[in-house]
Enzyme design. Structure first.
Site, PDB file in Angstrom:
ATOM      1  N   ILE A  42      47.295 -37.938   9.813  1.00  0.00           N
ATOM      2  CA  ILE A  42      46.959 -36.933  11.129  1.00  0.00           C
ATOM      3  C   ILE A  42      45.931 -35.876  10.838  1.00  0.00           C
ATOM      4  O   ILE A  42      44.990 -35.994  11.466  1.00  0.00           O
ATOM      5  CB  ILE A  42      48.219 -36.410  11.405  1.00  0.00           C
ATOM      6  CG1 ILE A  42      49.570 -37.265  11.917  1.00  0.00           C
ATOM      7  CG2 ILE A  42      48.409 -35.333  12.507  1.00  0.00           C
ATOM      8  CD1 ILE A  42      50.774 -36.778  11.853  1.00  0.00           C
ATOM      9  N   CYS A  43      46.326 -35.085  10.094  1.00  0.00           N
ATOM     10  CA  CYS A  43      45.448 -34.011   9.881  1.00  0.00           C
ATOM     11  C   CYS A  43      44.034 -34.422   9.243  1.00  0.00           C
ATOM     12  O   CYS A  43      42.995 -33.642   9.403  1.00  0.00           O
ATOM     13  CB  CYS A  43      45.993 -32.818   8.937  1.00  0.00           C
ATOM     14  SG  CYS A  43      47.727 -32.540   9.463  1.00  0.00           S
ATOM     15  N   VAL A  44      43.884 -35.459   8.379  1.00  0.00           N
ATOM     16  CA  VAL A  44      42.725 -36.002   7.921  1.00  0.00           C
ATOM     17  C   VAL A  44      42.087 -37.006   8.640  1.00  0.00           C
ATOM     18  O   VAL A  44      40.967 -36.897   9.256  1.00  0.00           O
ATOM     19  CB  VAL A  44      42.912 -36.586   6.579  1.00  0.00           C
ATOM     20  CG1 VAL A  44      41.725 -36.964   6.045  1.00  0.00           C
ATOM     21  CG2 VAL A  44      43.583 -35.436   5.420  1.00  0.00           C
TER      22      VAL A  44
ATOM     23  N   VAL B 181      46.199 -32.410   4.794  1.00  0.00           N
ATOM     24  CA  VAL B 181      47.678 -32.948   5.030  1.00  0.00           C
ATOM     25  C   VAL B 181      48.346 -32.900   6.532  1.00  0.00           C
ATOM     26  O   VAL B 181      47.926 -31.791   7.236  1.00  0.00           O
ATOM     27  CB  VAL B 181      48.796 -31.705   4.038  1.00  0.00           C
ATOM     28  CG1 VAL B 181      50.106 -32.419   4.218  1.00  0.00           C
ATOM     29  CG2 VAL B 181      48.240 -31.738   2.466  1.00  0.00           C
ATOM     30  N   LEU B 182      48.544 -33.711   7.043  1.00  0.00           N
ATOM     31  CA  LEU B 182      49.061 -35.127   6.513  1.00  0.00           C
ATOM     32  C   LEU B 182      47.831 -36.031   6.716  1.00  0.00           C
ATOM     33  O   LEU B 182      47.270 -36.032   7.529  1.00  0.00           O
ATOM     34  CB  LEU B 182      50.304 -35.628   7.124  1.00  0.00           C
ATOM     35  CG  LEU B 182      51.556 -34.638   7.004  1.00  0.00           C
ATOM     36  CD1 LEU B 182      52.407 -34.998   8.151  1.00  0.00           C
ATOM     37  CD2 LEU B 182      52.136 -35.191   5.682  1.00  0.00           C
TER      38      LEU B 182
END
Length: 208
Positions: free
Chosen positions: A117-119, A113-114
């Protein structure tokens, strides 16, 4: 065009759970909250079931992003938790990178998440470094469906493979006969309606 189907291999994959934090998860709107929770827990159970290496990480968890949700650490108590002090892309954190490298594994199963961005940021970095990257779409969440789709297109164009938690489980498992009850229990608990299928199977087995 030639194609090589490189399947997820239980001896080659590592699970990365990126920023499943109590604050960030409240921003997830492309899935209903109860649905998203079940998907994330299912993926964590898959990693637990196969005894696969896993690395957990959080971003600025002393701030509004909040701590990692405890259900993941409860299921994966031995997985290292890298608390990034500020890096947005987890691959900019040396401790996180080193935990991945220590496993010697080249297949990355990533969720977070998110999504965009984070993935996406670490997924693209991992592709650049020569890893095979499998993005678990239904255990990753974001603001809205259109932002999710944009992130998926960006990652797929770079070579990431997109699949859901059930596809991850099935591709690793290969054959139902390896363990019907254990493998089926994950599906029973996290796929609506599958509990009835397992009850039918159990009843048929008991009637023999």
């Amino acid at each position: 065009m030639s194609f090589t189907y490189n399947r997820l291999d239980v001896d080659q994959c590592i699970f990365l759970f990126v920023d499943h934090q109590s604050g960030l998860i409240q921003l997830v709107n492309d899935y209903q909250q109860h649905e998203f929770q079940k998907n994330v827990m299912a993926l964590a159970k898959v990693a637990q079931y196969y005894k696969s290496p896993a690395v957990l990480t959080t971003s600025f968890d002393t701030g509004p992003n909040g701590p990692i949700v405890k259900e993941i650490t409860d299921l994966l108590p031995n997985a290292p938790l890298i608390r990034r002090p500020g890096q947005i892309n987890a691959m900019d954190n040396d401790d996180f990178v080193n935990e991945i490298k220590k496993t010697g594994r080249k297949q990355i199963v990533i969720s977070g998440v998110l999504t965009e961005i984070c993935v996406a940021f670490p997924a693209l970095s991992l592709i650049e470094q020569g890893y095979e990257v499998f993005v678990v779409t239904d255990a990753s969440g974001t603001f809205a469906e259109h932002t999710r789709e944009a992130a998926h297109k960006r990652m797929a164009a770079a070579g990431c493979q997109l699949l859901n938690w059930a596809a991850v489980a099935g591709e690793i498992h290969r054959d139902w006969r390896r363990d019907i009850q254990g493998f089926g229990a994950i599906w029973r608990d996290h796929i609506p309606g599958y509990w009835c299928l397992m009850q039918s199977y159990d009843a048929a087995q008991n009637a023999k």
